[in-house]
Design a protein around this motif. Structure first.
Motif, PDB file in Angstrom:
ATOM      1  N   GLN A   1       0.888  -1.170   0.000  1.00 12.39           N
ATOM      2  CA  GLN A   1       0.000   0.000   0.000  1.00 12.39           C
ATOM      3  C   GLN A   1       0.924   1.218   0.000  1.00 12.39           C
ATOM      4  O   GLN A   1       1.528   1.552   1.027  1.00 12.39           O
ATOM      5  CB  GLN A   1      -0.897  -0.001   1.248  1.00 12.39           C
TER       6      GLN A   1
ATOM      7  N   ASP B   1       0.529   4.316   0.052  1.00 12.05           N
ATOM      8  CA  ASP B   1       0.222   5.466   0.895  1.00 12.05           C
ATOM      9  C   ASP B   1       0.688   5.269   2.341  1.00 12.05           C
ATOM     10  O   ASP B   1       0.587   6.174   3.159  1.00 12.05           O
ATOM     11  CB  ASP B   1      -1.264   5.802   0.841  1.00 12.05           C
ATOM     12  N   GLN B   2       1.233   4.104   2.649  1.00 13.92           N
ATOM     13  CA  GLN B   2       1.785   3.835   3.974  1.00 13.92           C
ATOM     14  C   GLN B   2       3.139   4.529   4.126  1.00 13.92           C
ATOM     15  O   GLN B   2       3.795   4.868   3.143  1.00 13.92           O
ATOM     16  CB  GLN B   2       1.967   2.325   4.171  1.00 13.92           C
TER      17      GLN B   2
ATOM     18  N   ALA C   1       7.171   1.440   7.054  1.00  9.27           N
ATOM     19  CA  ALA C   1       6.246   0.302   7.058  1.00  9.27           C
ATOM     20  C   ALA C   1       6.397  -0.523   5.775  1.00  9.27           C
ATOM     21  O   ALA C   1       6.391  -1.763   5.818  1.00  9.27           O
ATOM     22  CB  ALA C   1       4.806   0.786   7.215  1.00  9.27           C
ATOM     23  N   ILE C   2       6.538   0.143   4.637  1.00  9.16           N
ATOM     24  CA  ILE C   2       6.702  -0.572   3.362  1.00  9.16           C
ATOM     25  C   ILE C   2       8.049  -1.294   3.349  1.00  9.16           C
ATOM     26  O   ILE C   2       8.140  -2.449   2.920  1.00  9.16           O
ATOM     27  CB  ILE C   2       6.572   0.383   2.159  1.00  9.16           C
TER      28      ILE C   2
ATOM     29  N   THR D   1       6.211   7.266  -1.469  1.00  7.91           N
ATOM     30  CA  THR D   1       5.419   6.576  -0.445  1.00  7.91           C
ATOM     31  C   THR D   1       4.538   7.599   0.264  1.00  7.91           C
ATOM     32  O   THR D   1       4.520   8.770  -0.109  1.00  7.91           O
ATOM     33  CB  THR D   1       6.337   5.891   0.580  1.00  7.91           C
ATOM     34  N   GLY D   2       3.860   7.171   1.300  1.00 12.34           N
ATOM     35  CA  GLY D   2       2.976   8.076   2.030  1.00 12.34           C
ATOM     36  C   GLY D   2       3.687   9.229   2.699  1.00 12.34           C
ATOM     37  O   GLY D   2       3.109  10.300   2.873  1.00 12.34           O
TER      38      GLY D   2
END
Length: 142
Positions: free
Chosen positions: A33, A35-36, A40-41, A101-102
């Protein structure tokens, strides 16, 4: 450790009323995801890597498996910071693909794409990697 080696460590039966269970891991658990947060990714890529099925995303209909990555060290500035998560910001033969990313960006340093895909066209600067929502697609693991 000495008690373990000597076999003298006390043993206690598990209290089954306090035990917890977690469902079996599924390949779809590796879906990225974008947008994380970057961290976290990055942790997902490390956790889902070999010998597991890998963290993955999609470039159009083609599955992109990410085997290795590392966080981008500098803060995104100007236009880069306004681009949507999943957008490829840079592509370099030596360093990989930089993806928004987010909260920053992640370098994808080892990837694998569908055998029928042309990686240069598929993952060029400006393309967007997508995270399919399982409600919209019957099989997000493709």
């Amino acid at each position: 450790a000495p008690m373990i080696r000597a076999g003298t460590i006390p043993r206690y039966p598990q209290d089954h009323s306090q035990a917890t269970y977690y469902e079996k891991r599924a390949p779809s658990d590796g879906l990225i995801q974008w947008d994380q947060p970057t961290g976290a990714i990055y942790r997902l890529v490390r956790a889902a890597g070999r010998p597991y099925p890998g963290a993955f995303s999609f470039a159009g209909p083609h599955k992109v498996t990410v085997w290795r990555a590392h966080p981008h060290e500098r803060t995104l500035s100007g236009q880069e910071g306004l681009l949507p998560p999943g957008k490829i910001l840079a592509a370099d033969e030596n360093t990989g693909h930089l993806v928004r990313t987010g909260d920053g960006a992640l370098w994808l340093t080892e990837i694998q794409v569908s055998p029928d895909a042309n990686i240069e066209n598929l993952l060029s600067i400006g393309e967007v990697l997508i995270s399919l929502d399982s409600k919209d697609d019957d099989d997000p693991t493709r």
